[in-house]
Scaffold this motif. Sequence first.
Motif, short mmCIF file in Angstrom:
data_model
loop_
_atom_site.label_atom_id
_atom_site.label_comp_id
_atom_site.label_asym_id
_atom_site.label_seq_id
_atom_site.Cartn_x
_atom_site.Cartn_y
_atom_site.Cartn_z
N HIS A 6 42.97 36.68 44.05
CA HIS A 6 42.95 38.00 43.40
C HIS A 6 41.55 38.59 43.52
CE1 HIS A 6 46.91 37.63 41.40
NE2 HIS A 6 46.64 36.36 41.37
N GLN A 7 41.17 39.02 44.73
CA GLN A 7 39.78 39.43 44.89
C GLN A 7 39.47 40.74 44.18
OE1 GLN A 7 38.37 40.86 48.66
NE2 GLN A 7 40.33 40.53 49.60
N GLU A 8 40.50 41.45 43.67
CA GLU A 8 40.21 42.66 42.89
C GLU A 8 39.43 42.28 41.62
OE1 GLU A 8 43.17 41.36 43.34
OE2 GLU A 8 44.30 41.25 41.46
N GLN A 9 39.56 41.03 41.15
CA GLN A 9 38.86 40.66 39.92
C GLN A 9 37.35 40.48 40.13
OE1 GLN A 9 40.97 37.92 37.44
NE2 GLN A 9 42.66 39.36 37.30
N PRO A 10 36.89 39.71 41.13
CA PRO A 10 35.43 39.73 41.35
C PRO A 10 34.89 41.11 41.72
CG PRO A 10 36.54 38.29 42.96
CD PRO A 10 37.54 38.63 41.92
N ILE A 11 35.69 41.93 42.44
CA ILE A 11 35.22 43.29 42.77
C ILE A 11 35.02 44.10 41.49
CG2 ILE A 11 35.88 45.49 43.86
CD1 ILE A 11 37.20 43.85 46.11
#
Lengths: 204, 204, 204
Positions: free
Chosen positions: C63-68
């Motif tokens: 879920h790379q939207e979370q680190p972004i």
Amino acid sequence: MPDIIYILEMIGVVAFAISGMIVARQKNMDPVGVFTIGFVTALGGGTLRDLMMDNHPLYWIKHQEQPILILSMAVVFSYSGLAGRIRESRIVFPDAIGLGVFSILGAQLALDLGHSWFIASLLGVMTGTFGGALRDTLCNEVPFIFRKDQIYASISFAGCWLYFLCQWLLASESLALTIGLLFIVIARMAAVRFDIRLQRDHHG
Amino acid sequence: MPDIIYILEMIGVVAFAISGMIVARQKNMDPVGVFTIGFVTALGGGTLRDLMMDNHPLYWIKHQEQPILILSMAVVFSYSGLAGRIRESRIVFPDAIGLGVFSILGAQLALDLGHSWFIASLLGVMTGTFGGALRDTLCNEVPFIFRKDQIYASISFAGCWLYFLCQWLLASESLALTIGLLFIVIARMAAVRFDIRLQRDHHG
Amino acid sequence: MPDIIYILEMIGVVAFAISGMIVARQKNMDPVGVFTIGFVTALGGGTLRDLMMDNHPLYWIKHQEQPILILSMAVVFSYSGLAGRIRESRIVFPDAIGLGVFSILGAQLALDLGHSWFIASLLGVMTGTFGGALRDTLCNEVPFIFRKDQIYASISFAGCWLYFLCQWLLASESLALTIGLLFIVIARMAAVRFDIRLQRDHHG
């Protein structure tokens, strides 16, 4: 043999957990802290070793009787007057057994998984000593194994190599294991008794 | 190309290990501490990256010459007068090479394993900078990369993106790698020389 | 149901990230520190859980939207006056939602992967609370969950067992999840409101 090893391992887990809980009480932690620090001290070294070698399931996930035991100990420890009555000097001997069993079994597991003697000795030392290092880091102290204290990690390292050598020379797994283990326990007791250190403070 | 990369990597490992050992000596640690802190500083970032991506065997398990080198360095460092004679200012340049090589190779490995540019840039920065963060945590300090110090992690992050961009525009792996690496080394040297920071203390 | 869970999860991630960033600003960290501490607080518990169970790819890699999102928050947080204006008391409620969602979902994932109730409850507590423990360790403090503070980890532990019990009695996944989650949120708010602790300092 496996039964004796498991008993020695349990002695080590209990001794390491108690050493963690004593520090946690000194830091005035609540029961959650006492359990967590006990858990990390007893099982943190083996967990790190398993993660490094991708060895799953982790030891404490496979042997859930061990975290259950530590949880029970933490409850007793927090809500009885027991904490004040165990002096650290009383756990030097069981702690030495834990250091020996964890180091040798950690190194043996690494050999079983195909690693070299050098890598296996590092993983053995990690298994034996990193629980204590994590305990000290979580309690906001510089880990005692790094300080100019009585030798600890060095004995684990030497014991692993003695175990490899005996295994190679004697071709008897159980004899090699016994020699390595006895060496670590005796050397550690001697280090405490005679105050053996790798280096001393100049202003000591 | 691979040979040059391995040489640069070794320079980085040695520089990172020395920076760890200098801090360990300042903290008055014994040889076990000097070795462990040197090891963690040099190989901790790559270890964390490999664990995050489930990339086994770990770098230092595959390349056991590196922990052997660090162990030898720790012995020399602890028992000679060498420790007092290496000033931290002398390792700024090799440390910058280490930051560059570790960041770019960490990011490249993440791309090879199929991760996105963003995830790869995070893993590149982790490879380049977390050894130092672990060193500071084990030595009971707030990691210097989090303090308002001369920029370090931001250069690694920018260098990774420059590398991705060059790789995409130039379609030449080795040219992109060279540009990314040179950028990080030069930017880091400039940051130290001209005292470039992301933010300053108000009472500075 | 999954949509609601994802929204609650995002609330938890944002609340945990903010709590990390507030501590990072109090420690006078630069934007790299603010991002890293925010990241570790929000995603560290889940990362540790995934590593323990060998569950790859990690949550934040999938879920790379979370680190972004956390990176964007760190930029805004560092370069606006926002940091000074969010009081910690304002994030008690979203933090309680985060504790609830992370604990229950962590425990559920462990059950899905075939672990026992006891192991699943430990992994649930780890998911819910270890981000905060890592934040405190990196900021060079003894983790607050170990101190004699208002109960936190114990609520997570009780909530996991309530969830298992409801799942077993009611045979309805979503009902059990709702009850477990509500219990944790309400109990945590009550603990803060009425100052409920496991133990108190004697000199308190």
